[in-house]
Motif scaffolding. Structure first.
Motif, PDB file in Angstrom:
ATOM      1  N   LEU A   1       0.820  -1.212   0.000  1.00  0.00           N
ATOM      2  CA  LEU A   1       0.000   0.000   0.000  1.00  0.00           C
ATOM      3  C   LEU A   1       0.856   1.264   0.000  1.00  0.00           C
ATOM      4  CD1 LEU A   1      -3.105  -0.733   2.265  1.00  0.00           C
ATOM      5  CD2 LEU A   1      -2.862  -0.862  -0.206  1.00  0.00           C
ATOM      6  N   GLY A   2       2.093   1.139   0.456  1.00  0.00           N
ATOM      7  CA  GLY A   2       2.995   2.288   0.407  1.00  0.00           C
ATOM      8  C   GLY A   2       3.180   2.810  -1.011  1.00  0.00           C
ATOM      9  N   LEU A   3       3.067   1.917  -1.986  1.00  0.00           N
ATOM     10  CA  LEU A   3       3.211   2.347  -3.378  1.00  0.00           C
ATOM     11  C   LEU A   3       2.075   3.278  -3.801  1.00  0.00           C
ATOM     12  CD1 LEU A   3       4.341  -1.027  -4.995  1.00  0.00           C
ATOM     13  CD2 LEU A   3       5.737   1.022  -4.661  1.00  0.00           C
ATOM     14  N   THR A   4       0.902   3.075  -3.231  1.00  0.00           N
ATOM     15  CA  THR A   4      -0.211   3.972  -3.563  1.00  0.00           C
ATOM     16  C   THR A   4       0.050   5.365  -2.991  1.00  0.00           C
ATOM     17  OG1 THR A   4      -1.595   3.497  -1.604  1.00  0.00           O
ATOM     18  CG2 THR A   4      -1.784   2.002  -3.497  1.00  0.00           C
TER      19      THR A   4
ATOM     20  N   MET B   1      12.548  12.678   0.419  1.00  0.00           N
ATOM     21  CA  MET B   1      11.538  11.904   1.149  1.00  0.00           C
ATOM     22  C   MET B   1      11.811  10.412   0.953  1.00  0.00           C
ATOM     23  SD  MET B   1       7.418  11.760   0.484  1.00  0.00           S
ATOM     24  CE  MET B   1       7.218  13.518   0.663  1.00  0.00           C
ATOM     25  N   ASP B   2      11.841   9.714   2.063  1.00  0.00           N
ATOM     26  CA  ASP B   2      12.019   8.273   1.972  1.00  0.00           C
ATOM     27  C   ASP B   2      10.672   7.667   1.603  1.00  0.00           C
ATOM     28  OD1 ASP B   2      12.672   5.639   2.247  1.00  0.00           O
ATOM     29  OD2 ASP B   2      13.906   5.958   4.027  1.00  0.00           O
ATOM     30  N   ALA B   3      10.568   7.145   0.388  1.00  0.00           N
ATOM     31  CA  ALA B   3       9.271   6.793  -0.161  1.00  0.00           C
ATOM     32  C   ALA B   3       8.542   5.721   0.648  1.00  0.00           C
ATOM     33  CB  ALA B   3       9.437   6.336  -1.595  1.00  0.00           C
ATOM     34  N   MET B   4       9.215   4.645   0.985  1.00  0.00           N
ATOM     35  CA  MET B   4       8.563   3.560   1.713  1.00  0.00           C
ATOM     36  C   MET B   4       9.502   3.105   2.822  1.00  0.00           C
ATOM     37  SD  MET B   4       6.746   1.335  -1.275  1.00  0.00           S
ATOM     38  CE  MET B   4       6.281   0.018  -0.165  1.00  0.00           C
ATOM     39  N   MET B   5       9.468   3.823   3.921  1.00  0.00           N
ATOM     40  CA  MET B   5      10.405   3.564   5.004  1.00  0.00           C
ATOM     41  C   MET B   5       9.793   2.583   5.986  1.00  0.00           C
ATOM     42  SD  MET B   5      12.162   6.435   7.377  1.00  0.00           S
ATOM     43  CE  MET B   5      13.465   6.037   8.535  1.00  0.00           C
ATOM     44  N   GLU B   6      10.368   1.406   6.082  1.00  0.00           N
ATOM     45  CA  GLU B   6       9.822   0.411   6.994  1.00  0.00           C
ATOM     46  C   GLU B   6      10.006   0.856   8.436  1.00  0.00           C
ATOM     47  OE1 GLU B   6      10.504  -3.616   6.443  1.00  0.00           O
ATOM     48  OE2 GLU B   6       9.923  -3.615   4.339  1.00  0.00           O
ATOM     49  N   ALA B   7       9.093   0.417   9.262  1.00  0.00           N
ATOM     50  CA  ALA B   7       9.132   0.835  10.654  1.00  0.00           C
ATOM     51  C   ALA B   7      10.194   0.057  11.423  1.00  0.00           C
ATOM     52  CB  ALA B   7       7.762   0.601  11.287  1.00  0.00           C
ATOM     53  N   SER B   8      10.806   0.740  12.382  1.00  0.00           N
ATOM     54  CA  SER B   8      11.725   0.058  13.296  1.00  0.00           C
ATOM     55  C   SER B   8      11.473   0.590  14.703  1.00  0.00           C
ATOM     56  CB  SER B   8      13.175   0.289  12.875  1.00  0.00           C
ATOM     57  OG  SER B   8      13.495   1.656  12.925  1.00  0.00           O
ATOM     58  N   PHE B   9      11.884  -0.196  15.677  1.00  0.00           N
ATOM     59  CA  PHE B   9      11.561   0.110  17.070  1.00  0.00           C
ATOM     60  C   PHE B   9      12.806  -0.011  17.939  1.00  0.00           C
ATOM     61  CE2 PHE B   9       8.086  -1.975  14.873  1.00  0.00           C
ATOM     62  CZ  PHE B   9       7.057  -1.066  15.037  1.00  0.00           C
ATOM     63  N   THR B  10      12.936   0.918  18.876  1.00  0.00           N
ATOM     64  CA  THR B  10      14.030   0.861  19.837  1.00  0.00           C
ATOM     65  C   THR B  10      13.439   1.056  21.232  1.00  0.00           C
ATOM     66  OG1 THR B  10      15.493   1.897  18.229  1.00  0.00           O
ATOM     67  CG2 THR B  10      16.245   1.853  20.513  1.00  0.00           C
ATOM     68  N   LEU B  11      13.759   0.134  22.119  1.00  0.00           N
ATOM     69  CA  LEU B  11      13.226   0.228  23.474  1.00  0.00           C
ATOM     70  C   LEU B  11      14.347   0.595  24.444  1.00  0.00           C
ATOM     71  CD1 LEU B  11      10.843  -0.163  25.418  1.00  0.00           C
ATOM     72  CD2 LEU B  11      11.493  -2.577  25.592  1.00  0.00           C
ATOM     73  N   GLU B  12      14.130   1.680  25.181  1.00  0.00           N
ATOM     74  CA  GLU B  12      15.091   2.115  26.195  1.00  0.00           C
ATOM     75  C   GLU B  12      14.321   2.476  27.462  1.00  0.00           C
ATOM     76  OE1 GLU B  12      16.979   5.386  24.256  1.00  0.00           O
ATOM     77  OE2 GLU B  12      18.563   4.125  23.403  1.00  0.00           O
ATOM     78  N   GLU B  13      15.067   2.713  28.522  1.00  0.00           N
ATOM     79  CA  GLU B  13      14.426   3.180  29.756  1.00  0.00           C
ATOM     80  C   GLU B  13      14.939   4.560  30.104  1.00  0.00           C
ATOM     81  OE1 GLU B  13      14.279   0.919  33.272  1.00  0.00           O
ATOM     82  OE2 GLU B  13      12.990  -0.632  32.440  1.00  0.00           O
ATOM     83  N   HIS B  14      14.030   5.448  30.486  1.00  0.00           N
ATOM     84  CA  HIS B  14      14.399   6.775  30.975  1.00  0.00           C
ATOM     85  C   HIS B  14      13.827   6.909  32.378  1.00  0.00           C
ATOM     86  CE1 HIS B  14      15.829   8.805  27.171  1.00  0.00           C
ATOM     87  NE2 HIS B  14      15.347   7.659  26.712  1.00  0.00           N
ATOM     88  N   GLU B  15      14.712   6.985  33.342  1.00  0.00           N
ATOM     89  CA  GLU B  15      14.293   7.092  34.750  1.00  0.00           C
ATOM     90  C   GLU B  15      13.296   5.992  35.115  1.00  0.00           C
ATOM     91  OE1 GLU B  15      13.028  11.062  35.693  1.00  0.00           O
ATOM     92  OE2 GLU B  15      14.600  11.946  34.457  1.00  0.00           O
ATOM     93  N   GLY B  16      13.580   4.810  34.619  1.00  0.00           N
ATOM     94  CA  GLY B  16      12.743   3.666  34.956  1.00  0.00           C
ATOM     95  C   GLY B  16      11.489   3.512  34.121  1.00  0.00           C
ATOM     96  N   VAL B  17      11.272   4.458  33.206  1.00  0.00           N
ATOM     97  CA  VAL B  17      10.079   4.400  32.359  1.00  0.00           C
ATOM     98  C   VAL B  17      10.453   3.814  30.990  1.00  0.00           C
ATOM     99  CG1 VAL B  17       8.312   5.763  31.163  1.00  0.00           C
ATOM    100  CG2 VAL B  17       9.024   6.380  33.490  1.00  0.00           C
TER     101      VAL B  17
END
Lengths: 136, 120
Positions: A25-28, B1-17
């Motif tokens: 769908l990103g292509l759309t 513009m990055d046309a189709m940028m896949e999502a990525s995730f980073t998990l950290e703690e800040h003051e225990g949160v």
């Protein structure tokens, strides 16, 4: 001619044909941005259209790969982008299923001037119209 | 513009949160991965989870749905979900769906963490 057939029949229409799969769908969105940019839509218009076209096509594909191909037609007339989408290559009745939801509908309502769904013998066609806010 | 940028995730703690930083586009394809991250975090019944959306370039209704579900899940166990979204496109879609009043949205992670509820 119905609202939904304008984009597909326009001489200058851009037609995108992709497998009906969520990961594509990103292509759309990319195509919507490219077409809108080509016709002088503003940055804000383009951002709105990326989201609106995503929601429009999501309503045909949902969250899982579907049978057939997703066809999307883009056309600009009088500073208005018309986008029409439908699925092809599916068995009778399979393309009657829509996957939109309340939140998706709310986003579309807010972003475009008009949008709709037409159900025919070959399945659902969804469309939207959005006029450029630049006034050009 | 990055046309189709896949999502990525980073998990950290800040003051225990726990702070989940999300990068890329959250659409129907990426939303399940975000959901999985948030379900895992909510399982520990934390007081607060912060989701940093500053580097999210696109968020659609499916991504919004995941965030709303996570908010409900956390609040049902006495916790909360705070978002960081200063100028990202996230704010636009939040505004048009009326969800800016539903979430606590901060400009920075530090602000989001500072607004944590009292410990239970």
């Amino acid at each position: 001619m119905t609202e939904g057939s304008i984009a597909a029949k326009a001489p200058s229409a851009v037609l995108l044909s992709i497998p009906a799969a969520p990961e594509l769908l990103g292509l759309t969105r990319v195509t919507a941005a490219a077409v809108a940019s080509r016709y002088g839509f503003t940055f804000d218009d383009i951002e709105d259209l990326r989201l609106a076209v995503d929601e429009l096509c999501f309503s045909l594909v949902g969250s899982e790969p579907r049978e057939g191909r997703l066809q999307v037609a883009f056309a600009v007339t009088d500073s208005t982008l018309v986008v029409e989408a439908w699925r092809e290559g599916v068995e009778d009745g399979a393309a009657q299923q829509g996957y939109g939801n309340e939140l998706s509908e709310a986003v579309l309502d807010a972003l475009v001037d008009d949008h709709g769904t037409e159900v025919g013998e070959k399945g659902i066609r969804v469309w939207l119209r959005r006029r450029s806010r630049s006034g050009s | 513009m990055d046309a189709m940028m896949e999502a990525s995730f980073t998990l950290e703690e800040h003051e225990g949160v726990p702070v989940l930083s999300v990068t890329g586009e959250i659409d129907v394809y990426a939303a399940p991965a975000l959901r999985e991250q948030l379900v895992d975090l909510a399982a520990g019944e934390p007081d607060l989870v912060v989701v940093d959306l500053e580097k999210v370039s696109f968020l659609d209704s499916t991504g919004l749905g995941v965030l709303v579900s996570a908010l409900k899940r956390l609040r049902s166990s006495g916790g909360d979900l705070a978002l960081v979204a200063r100028e990202s496109p996230v704010l636009r879609v939040m505004a048009i769906t009326g969800l800016t009043e539903t979430f606590r949205i901060s400009d920075t992670v530090a602000e989001a963490v500072a607004g944590r509820p009292e410990s239970r």
